[in-house]
Design an enzyme around this catalytic site. Structure first.
Site, PDB file in Angstrom:
ATOM      1  N   LYS B 133      -8.958   3.466   0.236  1.00  0.00           N
ATOM      2  CA  LYS B 133     -10.095   2.778  -0.382  1.00  0.00           C
ATOM      3  C   LYS B 133     -11.080   3.774  -1.002  1.00  0.00           C
ATOM      4  O   LYS B 133     -11.589   3.556  -2.092  1.00  0.00           O
ATOM      5  CB  LYS B 133     -10.834   1.921   0.653  1.00  0.00           C
ATOM      6  N   THR B 135     -10.487   6.840  -2.149  1.00  0.00           N
ATOM      7  CA  THR B 135      -9.989   7.469  -3.374  1.00  0.00           C
ATOM      8  C   THR B 135      -9.989   6.488  -4.522  1.00  0.00           C
ATOM      9  O   THR B 135     -10.282   6.849  -5.662  1.00  0.00           O
ATOM     10  CB  THR B 135      -8.577   8.054  -3.170  1.00  0.00           C
ATOM     11  N   ARG B 157     -20.079   5.768   2.171  1.00  0.00           N
ATOM     12  CA  ARG B 157     -20.653   6.010   3.490  1.00  0.00           C
ATOM     13  C   ARG B 157     -20.647   7.511   3.802  1.00  0.00           C
ATOM     14  O   ARG B 157     -19.746   8.223   3.362  1.00  0.00           O
ATOM     15  CB  ARG B 157     -19.818   5.281   4.558  1.00  0.00           C
ATOM     16  N   LYS B 168      -9.405  13.878  12.941  1.00  0.00           N
ATOM     17  CA  LYS B 168      -9.369  13.277  11.624  1.00  0.00           C
ATOM     18  C   LYS B 168      -9.475  14.264  10.475  1.00  0.00           C
ATOM     19  O   LYS B 168      -8.856  14.088   9.422  1.00  0.00           O
ATOM     20  CB  LYS B 168     -10.525  12.272  11.561  1.00  0.00           C
ATOM     21  N   ALA B 387     -17.671   0.495  11.813  1.00  0.00           N
ATOM     22  CA  ALA B 387     -17.159  -0.731  11.201  1.00  0.00           C
ATOM     23  C   ALA B 387     -16.777  -1.774  12.256  1.00  0.00           C
ATOM     24  O   ALA B 387     -16.417  -2.884  11.910  1.00  0.00           O
ATOM     25  CB  ALA B 387     -15.958  -0.413  10.318  1.00  0.00           C
ATOM     26  N   PHE B 418     -12.540  -0.520   6.960  1.00  0.00           N
ATOM     27  CA  PHE B 418     -11.490  -1.347   7.549  1.00  0.00           C
ATOM     28  C   PHE B 418     -10.845  -2.286   6.514  1.00  0.00           C
ATOM     29  O   PHE B 418     -10.979  -2.085   5.310  1.00  0.00           O
ATOM     30  CB  PHE B 418     -12.012  -2.157   8.737  1.00  0.00           C
ATOM     31  N   PHE B 506       2.148   5.893  -4.305  1.00  0.00           N
ATOM     32  CA  PHE B 506       2.608   7.161  -3.732  1.00  0.00           C
ATOM     33  C   PHE B 506       3.818   7.642  -4.516  1.00  0.00           C
ATOM     34  O   PHE B 506       4.519   6.856  -5.153  1.00  0.00           O
ATOM     35  CB  PHE B 506       3.002   6.980  -2.263  1.00  0.00           C
ATOM     36  N   TRP B 535      -4.994   9.673  -7.372  1.00  0.00           N
ATOM     37  CA  TRP B 535      -4.806  10.840  -6.511  1.00  0.00           C
ATOM     38  C   TRP B 535      -4.254  12.015  -7.320  1.00  0.00           C
ATOM     39  O   TRP B 535      -4.776  13.125  -7.266  1.00  0.00           O
ATOM     40  CB  TRP B 535      -3.848  10.498  -5.361  1.00  0.00           C
TER      41      TRP B 535
END
Lengths: 682, 682
Positions: B133, B135, B157, B168, B387, B418, B506, B535
């Site tokens: 989301k 990107t 955010r 992460k 979230a 989310f 992808f 991307w």
């Protein structure tokens, strides 16, 4: 109103005169009491503004209350100040209108520039109210730069944000000797303390998480996770290779380690009973003084007792204050000892693999923050380590940058926390050792109030009105109390640096009292002794001090450290206790003795000593004023900040987490949502 | 090398051409692999720089790895970007070279300017790897502004700093759709989360300190301390007078209170078993998940069990995200309910006297931070509430400022955390209610990977290589998995806003798979469905999406909320469970029912609902993929964030404090002390 218009006319005329290099405008209370303060300021600003570009220093000052003083003075845009003091655009990082970080590349650019004169402001043993070292520091640079036209810089500690909302309130000097804007100075500033908190707590979290993982996994499982398969291959990271080297394993290929080598590599075997690394918050939170962590089911019963300290008590703050470069900081962060392993060997941040991450979190904090005094002269605010369990001095880097910026004839004035027996002793033996800088002058701050206390006056308690002994002339008390002043002058002289007494004058001090103190100081070996009225008059009230400091700086300098680093730890503690505090001897508890043996055996015996002692007496007993003698200094325990680079003996217990009283300061603190002004912070 | 010189020649020519309004320079890998990357960049910079002033947007992009992409692009100085988008000098506060805070005064200046189009980026139910989301959001604004020359703004955010060092890693988009510099975005940024931590923990400290003081003092002692004698007089502070008013005591003179009134005034009588206010740190510190505090002697035995949450889980973060002005924020901070008193009435931050101090700590955090995408288009980074226990959306203020700045024909693209069932539902029912803004388009992000998972593909686990079902064509899995896509489109349609599917492509996705998804989406009611290659290609790869969004924004808009606020809490929960999640019904635990009764009785029944549910399934069971049916949603407990303004039912237990794994990210993170570059953060 007519006088106000004529003032503006005068300024406009001056603006045309090429001989004018600066301007200090003072409006006495009478001339504006009937005017709207804000509109007056706004009207003046457009006229004043062009001066900023033309002249080195420009100030306009109104006579009013503390809070009005700070607000009444519009700080000059920080990029203008930066330009005035010779910083290049690419050497500063602006934070809002009134703060900028200064890049360390400046040191490289000015490396051939000779240093300016280096002045330390220290104090006699204070009352709990403080005797005004910060205001003297600010008043002195205001006098030097704004009045005597000598380049100067004040280097101050960043105050902890927690106490701002507790008992103490803000700290930014006071009266006409302030750093402005006060609220920026006292609140987040440029985030350095927040960065320290983040780095400190990442290390703390890494310790407990690692212990848990070691306790719940086999060697093989740990190894497979620590050196994971990525695209079918295992590889050591750089920090893991460094650890292998320390373990004496020279293999590069993870496949070739023996079971014994894997065991050595994966297990830090932290002895949790020896963990000395605490978590921190920049909040006065007394309920965190002793806590039990790890009680959730996910931590599988590995709970333990620990504590939070206030953020400025973190060793990382002491490292920030003592470091000389990014690579030095990284090295110090890696050397932090967090505990012993079960074999009694030190476990470091480097062993936990977290050195690089700590350095990344601290990469901006290492740059000193530029602000200004009320009279528009430059100030560095950088680092604020505790003055008991750490060394209580602002940063080496800020001092070094400032010494280059002021040039050979300029002055850098830096401040040491607590009395000279603590802050100054640590300045010389710890900070100057780390920096290699040699101070030219010590300014010793005293007040008639503190001297009367030392002379036998009644207790001085914060929040309680002063007894009449302090508000009426009493030459006997003053003269008796000068014993403390004499002793502090003698302490300074042991370091071979000339000392100037700065008597911070209060409204209630009589001329006879002021004269008496100055006379005694001069007889006691001070190079000079002068009354200072910077609180009420700004830099103009400290001009005499500035002249005295200028003369003292040209004196012969015989600076020397107090002790040789190679002496045993106990000897170094004894030298400080006897030569500085006047103790008969020291007495080590068994715990202290055992810690000393441990540190010595671990190879940390040659570090300087950072005494954690009360500042309210030369002895360890806060109620003993004047010059206590015949006492034996009890050392209850000994700890070490290996990254910062000192051993700290505890003389009694030290509170590292303040609390909130029944009515904290925050009851009066508010934000006006329309003007965005902070109220009640002062 | 010769081609590189000819490139420079071309740019110089363009520089003279008045018709050129922007420039995107791409160097393919072949053209520079033999060149020194840094020297190339340095040579280009002086030529590129003048464009910054002349043209709205200028970018030069190199093809290389993620980390090289971020570093290879020199961000334009932030004051230049600010000028390009129409901000006045006095409306920004610069933080270093690449970040600036924007003052809220802008809203007043542009209040008569019509808002731009408002686009929400949401997603289908994701795999644990996330479906892109962020990107898409960045790619979309790059396409709109840098390629289609339509003003646009991304509102993102702020990521939590803790997880950056845990599992992460950083979060700033990726590939050619990034916010730069990545390390600034992921680390302290402009200090907002640190400010939240400080405010959150001051309130926490105030709660326990107050309880201690009430437990250990008489009414009279408390009163004498809370309303102290100053210069012989007692006075209520403003916040105390406000409390008196709430208690129904109208007296102004502290001397006149009766013993009963004093008792009411001094005793908050907090029932410590009901305290819901936790301490926070921005560190993954699992040992703080359950702790016992107050075990030092100074706390006199009043210890209690509590926890630390990660900083972004603080209600103050949710308040920051939902507030509309400084005065609104202050009001919300004051309304925070921290516990009940022993009579079952809510006790607020205002009762503790700390509202003003919290507002002061948050005074800069309320200003959104301006950064830029890789292609030099503007981004606001502001607020990042959880979230689950919060609403997971960036700030109302950033969206509002951006909508004014882009102008009537411009676009603001904001992102909800989310899947659409959680982030988007809360965006509409909580954030849009707070802001009054009406969204024009929803962009729903899907991946072939996630759809295959929903179609019955094997488990997707972070850190484990994908099974072959995900890397080879499998139309059956894709087509089966589109059930989740269809359901999320239907959810969006319930709110009356047109939805465009953005398929994040992808390398391994086959043309047939891509076509299949787009066809199904269009048949399912999506306004349009397009593959996105942001991307690998940046904005150029999202131009089709940008065109589709532009068309969709001109559609008829029938925006409506899902439920009426005046419905009982249970009804509102049931509507969300049935209409959004597809549950058969809900089932309340006794604890949940009792909390609902309590909140309703306290007058909080008319707040919107913020469901704390897993994002990995439409149901409460993370393993149920696709479109689960026939389940009963269990509500285990219900909590409230009164300051933020919502009730949050817990569907199962929510972890509010992540932990560090055996090998945290920090093993690879390092700082190069010479170049000051951060390594391994990505």
């Amino acid at each position: 109103k007519s006088s106000y218009i004529s003032v503006i006319g005068e300024i406009e005329k001056l603006n045309e005169d090429p001989r004018i290099h600066g301007l200090l405008l003072r409006l006495c209370r009478e001339s504006y009491t009937n005017l709207d303060f804000t509109s007056l300021k706004n009207s003046l600003w457009p006229i004043v503004y062009p001066f900023m570009y033309t002249y080195l220093f420009f100030s306009f000052v109104f006579f009013c209350s503390d809070i009005e003083i700070s607000r009444g003075q519009a700080p000059k845009p920080i990029h203008i100040l930066a330009k005035e003091i010779g910083l290049l655009t690419e050497e500063i990082e602006i934070y809002g209108q009134t703060k900028a970080k200064v890049r360390l590349s400046l040191l490289e650019r000015l490396k051939d520039q000779p240093d300016g004169k280096y002045v330390l402001v220290a104090g006699i043993t204070p009352t709990p109210l403080g005797e005004g070292k910060s205001t003297v520091t600010i008043g002195l640079v205001q006098a030097l730069t704004a009045h005597l036209k000598i380049n100067s810089f004040a280097c101050l500690r960043q105050p902890s944000q927690g106490p701002t909302f507790g008992v103490k309130g803000g700290a930014a000097g006071g009266g006409y000797s302030q750093v402005i804007p006060m609220e920026e100075f006292n609140l987040h500033l440029t985030g350095d303390i927040h960065a320290i908190t983040a780095a400190n707590n990442l290390l703390a979290a890494a310790i407990d998480a690692r212990t848990l993982h070691e306790n719940t996994q086999s060697d093989k499982a740990l190894y497979n996770r620590l050196v994971p398969l990525v695209h079918g291959e295992r590889k050591f990271s750089a920090i893991q290779l460094a650890r292998m080297k320390r373990l004496g394993i020279t293999k590069m290929d993870p496949k070739t380690l023996t079971a014994d080598e894997i065991n050595k590599f994966v297990r830090l075997d932290i002895d949790t009973s020896t963990i000395t690394w605490q978590r921190v918050v920049d909040t006065n939170d007394r309920f965190l003084r002793k806590i039990t962590i790890g009680q959730a089911n996910t931590e599988k019963g590995f709970s333990r007792q620990t504590q939070f300290d206030i953020a400025v008590a973190s060793e990382i703050m002491a490292i920030l204050a003592l470091t000389s470069s990014l690579s030095d900081m990284k090295e110090r962060l890696g050397k932090i000892v967090i505990a012993n392993n079960t074999k009694g060997q030190p476990v470091t941040a480097e062993d936990l693999g977290v050195t690089g991450a700590l350095a990344v979190l601290m990469k901006d904090a290492i740059k000193p923050t530029l602000m200004q005094t009320l009279e528009g002269t430059p100030v560095f605010v950088h680092a604020g380590p505790f003055a008991n369990i750490a060394h209580g001095n602002s940063s080496v880097l800020a001092d070094k940058l400032a010494l280059k910026l002021v040039g050979k004839e300029g002055f850098v004035v830096t401040e040491a926390g607590f009395g000279a027996d603590i802050g100054m002793e640590k300045f010389f033996n710890i900070k100057c050792r780390a920096s290699g800088l040699i101070p030219n002058v010590v300014v010793l701050v005293a007040t008639v109030r503190a001297l009367k206390m030392h002379g036998g006056g009644p207790n001085v308690i914060a929040g309680v009105p002063l007894k009449k002994e302090y508000t009426e002339e009493n030459l006997k008390l003053v003269s008796d109390g000068c014993s403390n002043l004499l002793k502090q002058i003698q302490i300074t002289q042991q370091f071979g640096v000339p000392v100037v007494l700065a008597l911070n004058v209060f409204r209630t001090d009589s001329p006879a009292e002021i004269n008496l103190v100055c006379e005694i100081a001069k007889q006691s070996g001070a190079f000079d002794a002068v009354p200072c009225r910077h609180w009420s008059e700004g830099g103009r009230g400290t001009m005499e001090l500035a002249e005295a400091v200028r003369k003292a700086a040209n004196q012969q300098n015989n600076f020397r450290y107090l002790y040789d680093l190679e002496l045993p730890i106990v000897e170094k503690i004894r030298i400080i206790a006897q030569k500085i505090y006047g103790a008969q001897d020291i007495e080590l508890s068994p715990a202290a003795q055992s810690q000393i043996n441990c540190y010595t055996q671990q190879g940390f015996g040659n570090l300087p000593i950072c005494m954690a002692k009360t500042h309210l007496s030369l002895s360890h007993m806060p109620e003993k004023k004047g010059v206590p003698t015949g006492f034996v200094l009890p050392i209850s325990d000994v700890r070490a900040s290996i990254g910062a680079g000192f051993i700290y003996p505890l003389v009694g217990t030290m509170t590292t987490m303040p609390g909130l009283p029944t009515r904290p300061c925050f009851y009066d603190i508010d934000l006006d949502p329309d003007t965005e002004q902070v109220k009640g912070l002062f």
